[in-house]
Design a protein around this motif. Structure first.
Motif, PDB file in Angstrom:
ATOM      1  N   SER A   1      31.242  13.363  43.598  1.00  0.00           N
ATOM      2  CA  SER A   1      32.273  13.447  42.581  1.00  0.00           C
ATOM      3  C   SER A   1      33.584  13.033  43.253  1.00  0.00           C
ATOM      4  CB  SER A   1      32.361  14.806  42.431  1.00  0.00           C
ATOM      5  OG  SER A   1      33.568  15.118  41.242  1.00  0.00           O
TER       6      SER A   1
ATOM      7  N   THR B   1      36.182  12.981  41.051  1.00  0.00           N
ATOM      8  CA  THR B   1      36.926  13.929  40.809  1.00  0.00           C
ATOM      9  C   THR B   1      37.333  14.795  41.906  1.00  0.00           C
ATOM     10  OG1 THR B   1      36.439  13.677  38.413  1.00  0.00           O
ATOM     11  CG2 THR B   1      37.953  15.490  38.694  1.00  0.00           C
ATOM     12  N   ARG B   2      36.200  15.629  42.440  1.00  0.00           N
ATOM     13  CA  ARG B   2      36.459  16.586  43.487  1.00  0.00           C
ATOM     14  C   ARG B   2      36.965  15.894  44.878  1.00  0.00           C
ATOM     15  NH1 ARG B   2      31.560  18.576  40.618  1.00  0.00           N
ATOM     16  NH2 ARG B   2      30.439  17.992  42.741  1.00  0.00           N
TER      17      ARG B   2
ATOM     18  N   ASP C   1      34.806  14.397  46.781  1.00  0.00           N
ATOM     19  CA  ASP C   1      33.577  14.728  47.628  1.00  0.00           C
ATOM     20  C   ASP C   1      33.460  13.957  48.976  1.00  0.00           C
ATOM     21  OD1 ASP C   1      32.982  17.051  46.017  1.00  0.00           O
ATOM     22  OD2 ASP C   1      31.275  16.279  45.320  1.00  0.00           O
TER      23      ASP C   1
ATOM     24  N   THR D   1      29.876  10.328  40.468  1.00  0.00           N
ATOM     25  CA  THR D   1      30.203  10.971  39.410  1.00  0.00           C
ATOM     26  C   THR D   1      31.700  11.242  39.069  1.00  0.00           C
ATOM     27  OG1 THR D   1      30.109  13.214  39.958  1.00  0.00           O
ATOM     28  CG2 THR D   1      28.064  11.922  39.104  1.00  0.00           C
ATOM     29  N   GLY D   2      32.492  11.485  37.809  1.00  0.00           N
ATOM     30  CA  GLY D   2      33.656  12.041  37.865  1.00  0.00           C
ATOM     31  C   GLY D   2      34.001  12.402  36.345  1.00  0.00           C
TER      32      GLY D   2
ATOM     33  N   GLU E   1      30.745  13.459  34.320  1.00  0.00           N
ATOM     34  CA  GLU E   1      30.704  14.980  34.338  1.00  0.00           C
ATOM     35  C   GLU E   1      31.148  15.570  33.192  1.00  0.00           C
ATOM     36  OE1 GLU E   1      33.049  16.125  37.872  1.00  0.00           O
ATOM     37  OE2 GLU E   1      32.019  14.635  39.163  1.00  0.00           O
TER      38      GLU E   1
END
Length: 688
Positions: free
Chosen positions: A320, A322-323, A325, A417-418, A535
């Protein structure tokens, strides 16, 4: 023989090179569970018992103590029998090595003498395989039995004579067909000959086998994912071996021969790693034989003197953005043992479907506590999407390059992903002629929307928004469409076009009146935007629009019939309440009993009549044969009466008539014989 002392622990038996890896971690808990479920010892052959024990040992599965007790009892009888086949002796000795049954030195000496005699008359590869393998097992279990081979060179040449120019082997001189599986057996057998030889084998013979191994590896086949495997053409369907068994046999034979001879084969590291990938890529086999082949080959690769393959594995291939990772890489052997000191580098990154690669050459950070390598941050060029990351293992110690196979550069698919940014979302009703905005409202995809609009057939509906990635780049999702649903459940779907970050869909109702079937009224508006790497994919209800469309002409297309809700068609029906007829009033019990007595009265009168007439059995035949027919005659009459009762209770007319026909013929026959006897007896009395 001093140069073999370093391999003595590995060479307790030829197979001990592989199955001694029980100290290693299992490749997965799924394999341990499969072994516990698949392998059964009750009624199993010695071959199946050995495979179950060997596989369980590698995986660390504890075998029940009762198995040892029951197996050893039958095993000792089998090994002591002079009629036991070479194959059963071979697998019996291997089972005994794993279970350590109570065999005496005298038993081993007797078995050894018998096997040494069988080698003299051996004329096939399997005869040599079972005989040599049995002697190796005996040497690992006792020092009293003489298992050395005085004519080792001659035996070596006899086995080598079955080899072919392509590195494969024949099972016998009478069989012209060559086999990859037989090549593995031959290499393992030759390793056993070298191990048991009383003197050193001719180095020329060893070098010719090395050449055969190189030729055999020239025929290895490859999958697109970098996995290598051996296969063979179908020669005999009854003894055909597929890629798994053939590859496992070659790996076992190769590692055995290389360990015993200390041969430097110089095999390509990518092929050794490719074989490991093939066995690991199978997953968990569904039958005992395939599970044995897989675990046996992996155990051989885990501990060998050729090259030990190192395997890279990622904790997750979905990252991710966004997170934030981190990519975590773990490097182990095929059975999960720790790797030597090394570094993992990210060499290249390129988007899936593209040949343009970004050169990275970034070293991952090693987490010594967890034994993993971490990519702290994704390269700047990596946005959401599907990528191929290329990793490379670099060994710190130069000597380890002779021991381990890194497999070169490894390509790993990564999904990044994001959360996509949605901005400037608007819905508007436009004037069809001028294109001016008559009504416009903002949309929010984070919460609920309850937009209420109205339009006629001379106006347009426009929905627009901007979509961008976490890095601010344009993003084109796999799905982006608008759905309008009429209050009669008629649906209309429109694709949402894009230009860079901007997504827009414009509905010109004047050109859509026929598609809308001239249905005026309320239309619910729903927007769907989704992608595998998005996401925050959503299906968002935006509100509704009241459409005022013209009346339909006479020949206008009517709306299609709507599908019926399956719950309404196949769901539960209303409960049906049955009303049963009221039972008729029954007579009193005294009346019923009186009626039953009247029914039985004729039967009572029949019995009284018999007594009054003086009925007796004086004329019943006394001799054996006539008496038998008389008894059968009365039994037949009783059977007919019983048949009538069955007809009254349950039988139909046709079944009753069919049975009555057979009984009638039988009754006519025995009755005629009975009456004939009575008539003859009566005639004799009258004449007397």
């Amino acid at each position: 023989m001093a140069r073999y002392l370093g391999f003595l622990i590995l060479l307790v038996s030829i197979s001990s090179i592989c199955v001694s890896a029980s100290i290693f971690y299992p490749i997965s808990d799924a394999h341990r569970s499969a072994a516990s479920e698949i392998f059964t010892f009750s009624g199993a052959s010695l071959e199946a018992t050995y495979e179950a024990l060997a596989t369980s040992g590698v995986l660390g599965v504890v075998v029940n103590a009762d198995v040892k007790t029951s197996t050893c009892k039958s095993l000792i009888d089998t090994l002591s029998s002079p009629t036991t086949t070479l194959k059963d002796l071979f697998f019996g000795l291997r089972v005994n090595r794993l279970l350590t049954c109570e065999l005496s030195d005298a038993d081993f000496m007797a078995i050894s003498a018998r096997i040494r005699d069988s080698i003299k008359s051996a004329d096939s590869l399997l005869d040599f395989y079972y005989s040599i393998g049995s002697l190796v097992d005996i040497k690992g279990q006792t020092s009293e039995a003489d298992v050395t081979l005085e004519n080792a060179d001659g035996i070596f040449r006899s086995i080598k004579a079955l080899s072919q120019s392509d590195g494969k082997w024949r099972y016998s001189s009478n069989n012209p067909e060559s086999s990859t599986y037989a090549a593995g057996i031959a290499l393992e057998t030759l390793g056993g000959v070298v191990y048991l030889a009383s003197s050193q084998i001719d180095e020329y013979l060893i070098s010719t086998v090395k050449n055969d191994i190189m030729k055999l590896f020239d025929s290895v086949e490859k999958y697109d994912d970098g996995a290598y495997y051996f296969d063979e053409k179908l020669v005999d369907a009854s003894s055909h071996h597929g890629p798994l068994s053939a590859s496992s046999s070659v790996v076992r034979g190769l590692t055995t021969f290389a360990t015993v001879t200390s041969a430097n084969l110089n095999l390509p590291g990518d092929k050794i790693s490719g074989l490991a990938k093939f066995f690991l890529g199978i997953g968990v086999p569904g039958n005992a034989k395939d599970l044995y082949y897989q675990i046996d080959a992996l155990a051989c690769l885990e501990s060998n003197s050729v090259l030990i393959p190192l395997i890279q594995s990622l904790q997750s291939t979905v990252i991710s953005h966004t997170r934030n990772d981190k990519i975590k890489v773990k490097v182990t052997t095929v059975l999960g043992s720790a790797a030597p000191a090394l570094s993992v580098k990210l060499m290249q990154v390129f988007s899936a479907g593209s040949k343009d690669a970004s050169i990275i050459d970034q070293e991952l950070t090693f987490d010594s506590e967890n034994g993993i390598y971490i990519l702290e941050a994704l390269p700047e060029s990596v946005d959401v999407g599907k990528y191929i990351f290329v990793f490379e293992i670099v060994l710190h110690d130069a000597e380890h390059k002779k021991i381990y196979a890194t497999g070169g550069r490894t390509k790993v698919p990564i999904f990044v992903t994001g959360v996509m940014q949605v901005d400037n979302a608007k819905i508007a009703v436009l004037d069809s002629d001028l294109g001016s905005v008559e009504t416009q409202k903002k949309l929010s995809f984070d919460g609920q929307n309850s937009v209420s609009l109205s339009a006629n057939h001379l106006q347009k509906l426009r929905i627009s928004f901007q979509l961008s990635t976490p890095l601010g780049n344009a993003f084109n999702p796999h799905q982006a469409f608008l759905k309008l649903t009429h209050e009669t459940k008629v649906e209309h779907i429109f694709m949402v076009g894009s230009s860079g970050k901007q997504f827009t869909v414009v509905l010109d109702f004047l050109g859509l009146v026929e598609k809308f079937y001239y249905l005026s009224g309320r239309y619910e508006i729903q927007l769907t935007v989704g992608d595998a790497v998005m996401e925050n994919s959503f299906i968002q209800a935006l509100g509704h629009v009241e459409l005022d469309l013209p009346e339909p002409p006479e020949k206008a297309t009517r709306p299609p019939p709507q599908s019926v809700d399956p719950l309404l068609r196949y769901g539960p029906r209303d409960e049906i309440t049955h009303i049963f007829r009221t039972p008729e009033k029954l007579p009193r019990q005294e009346v019923s009993l009186a009626f039953s007595g009247l029914v039985l009265l004729p039967f009572i009168g029949f019995l009284v009549g018999l007594i009054w007439l003086g009925v007796n059995l004086k004329s019943f035949p006394t001799s054996t044969v006539p008496a038998t027919f008389a008894i059968l005659f009365h039994v037949g009459i009783g059977a007919i009466l019983f048949l009538y009762a069955l007809f009254w209770i349950k039988l139909d007319l046709f079944t009753t008539l069919k049975a009555l026909g057979f009984l009638g013929i039988f009754l006519m026959f025995v009755g005629h014989r009975t009456l004939s006897h009575i008539a003859a007896t009566s005639a004799k009395l009258k004449s007397a």
